[in-house]
Design a protein around this motif. Structure first.
Motif, PDB file in Angstrom:
ATOM      1  N   HIS A 276       6.233  -5.305  11.774  1.00  0.00           N
ATOM      2  CA  HIS A 276       5.628  -4.800  10.526  1.00  0.00           C
ATOM      3  C   HIS A 276       4.681  -5.844   9.923  1.00  0.00           C
ATOM      4  O   HIS A 276       4.855  -6.276   8.776  1.00  0.00           O
TER       5      HIS A 276
ATOM      6  N   ARG B 208       4.163   4.211   9.173  1.00  0.00           N
ATOM      7  CA  ARG B 208       5.587   4.132   8.890  1.00  0.00           C
ATOM      8  C   ARG B 208       6.359   4.642  10.112  1.00  0.00           C
ATOM      9  O   ARG B 208       5.926   5.587  10.779  1.00  0.00           O
TER      10      ARG B 208
ATOM     11  N   ALA C 210       0.827  -1.201   0.000  1.00  0.00           N
ATOM     12  CA  ALA C 210       0.000   0.000   0.000  1.00  0.00           C
ATOM     13  C   ALA C 210       0.867   1.258   0.000  1.00  0.00           C
ATOM     14  O   ALA C 210       0.578   2.232  -0.688  1.00  0.00           O
ATOM     15  N   GLY C 211       1.939   1.225   0.803  1.00  0.00           N
ATOM     16  CA  GLY C 211       2.811   2.406   0.921  1.00  0.00           C
ATOM     17  C   GLY C 211       3.883   2.359  -0.155  1.00  0.00           C
ATOM     18  O   GLY C 211       4.502   1.322  -0.382  1.00  0.00           O
TER      19      GLY C 211
END
Ligand code: GLV
Length: 299
Positions: free
Chosen positions: A262, A214, A69-70
Motif C-alpha cells: 500500500h 482498494r 485520498a480515500g
C-alpha cells in the motif's frame, strides 16, 4: 477548541507529520490523544486511516479532514458521526505520485520486467520480443483526480488509454479491449467486488490487472482462480482486502502476483499538511469548505 489527529500512523509517520501540521496550523491546539481534553473541546478531526471508534462521541465536531485520498474507512465506521462535513485529501503532488506508480506498473508489464526479475532468480538468460507502448491499450478505471493524472501520463508515454467511470456505460466493453487494467476507482457500495470472475473473463487472455485503489474492489479468490487458470497473465497489487496482507496469504508467493505494501501514493506531509490546514482556516473564517465528500455517492 482543539484539533484531534486520529491516525493509524507508526512512530516514523508521526515524526514526519507532527512538525508540518504544527507549522501549517500555528495557532491551533493539536492533539494526538483525544483524552487530553474534554470531548466537547474537539471541533476538528484530521484523520488518516483512523482506528474504528476514533471519532465517537465528539459533540462539537464540525469538520473531518482526511489526510488520505480515500475516505472509505471513515464512511465504514458506524461510530463516526454521519452528519459532520467530511473532506478528502486532494493534493496534486499525490496525484502525480499515483500516476508515476501506474506508469511504472504498466511499463514493467509492457517490457516484461517482472518476467526478467523471475528469470534472474532462476539464472535464465532469455530475451523476449519487444511489444511497444502503442501496441497496448490500458483501461484506467476511475476518472477522478488520480485516474486522470494516470491516464494523461500513460498517453504521454504512447499507450492507448481508455478511461472508465461508473457513469460511462458498461464496464465489459472497456475490459474487453484492455491489455492492462489499472484500477483507480473510489471504494463505494457500487464498486466493491467489481473486479470478479465475470469481469476477468471479459478481459483478453494474457491481459494484466494493476490494482492501486482498494483491495475490496477485487474478489481475491476469483483473481487467484483466473491467474491459476491461465486466463490473466499477471496482477500487480498495492492494496488488499486485509492489510497488512496476512503472512499465510497465497498472494505472497504466487508467481503471477506482485505484492506492494500500500505505497502507490503515500500522502506527502510537505504538500498535504498545507492542503488540510487551508480547509481548517476556511472553517474558522466561515468560508466554504473544499473537497467535501458526497456521503450518498460514497466519495
Ligand atoms: C491511500 O490509499 C489514500 O487513500 O490516500
Amino acid at each position: 477548541m482543539a484539533i484531534l489527529v486520529a491516525a493509524g500512523f507508526d512512530e516514523d509517520e508521526w515524526a514526519a507529520w507532527w512538525p508540518l501540521l504544527r507549522a501549517a496550523l500555528p495557532s491551533e491546539q493539536l492533539l494526538r490523544d483525544r483524552d487530553a481534553v474534554a470531548p466537547h473541546e474537539i471541533d476538528v478531526a484530521l484523520v488518516a486511516n483512523p482506528p474504528p471508534g476514533s471519532l465517537r462521541d465528539l459533540p462539537n465536531l464540525q469538520l473531518i479532514q482526511s489526510l488520505w485520498a480515500g475516505v472509505d474507512r471513515v464512511l465504514d465506521d458506524t461510530t463516526a458521526p454521519a452528519d459532520v462535513p467530511l473532506a478528502r485529501m486532494v493534493d496534486p503532488a499525490m496525484n502525480a505520485t499515483m500516476a508515476q506508480t501506474a506508469l511504472w506498473a504498466v511499463s514493467s508489464l509492457q517490457r516484461g520486467f517482472f518476467d526478467y526479475a523471475a528469470q534472474q532468480r532462476e539464472g535464465v538468460w532469455k530475451q523476449h520480443v519487444l511489444r511497444c507502448a502503442d501496441e497496448l491499450t490500458v483501461a484506467v478505471l476511475g476518472t477522478g483526480q488520480m485516474g486522470r493524472a494516470a491516464a494523461h501520463l500513460l498517453m504521454q508515454h504512447g499507450y492507448g488509454v481508455l478511461g472508465w467511470s461508473r457513469s460511462a456505460g458498461p464496464l465489459a466493453r472497456v475490459l474487453a479491449q484492455a491489455n492492462i487494467v489499472v484500477n483507480l476507482l473510489p471504494l463505494t457500495p457500487d464498486t466493491r467486488g467489481l473486479l470478479d470472475a465475470a469481469a476477468f473473463a471479459q478481459m483478453p487472455r494474457d491481459a494484466s490487472l494493476v490494482n492501486l485503489a482498494r483491495g475490496a474492489h477485487v474478489v481475491e479468490a476469483d483473481l487467484l482462480a483466473t491467474l491459476d487458470g491461465g486466463h490473466l497473465k499477471r496482477a500487480v497489487l498495492d492494496v488488499f482486502a486485509t492489510e497488512p496482507l496476512p503472512p499465510s496469504h497465497p498472494f505472497w508467493s504466487h508467481p503471477a502476483i506482485t505484492v506492494l505494501p500500500h505505497i502507490a501514493a503515500p500522502t506527502d506531509p510537505r504538500s498535504a499538511a498545507p492542503v488540510a490546514a487551508r480547509n481548517i482556516v476556511a472553517l474558522r473564517e466561515g468560508r466554504p469548505l473544499e473537497n467535501l465528500v458526497d456521503r450518498a455517492r460514497g466519495y
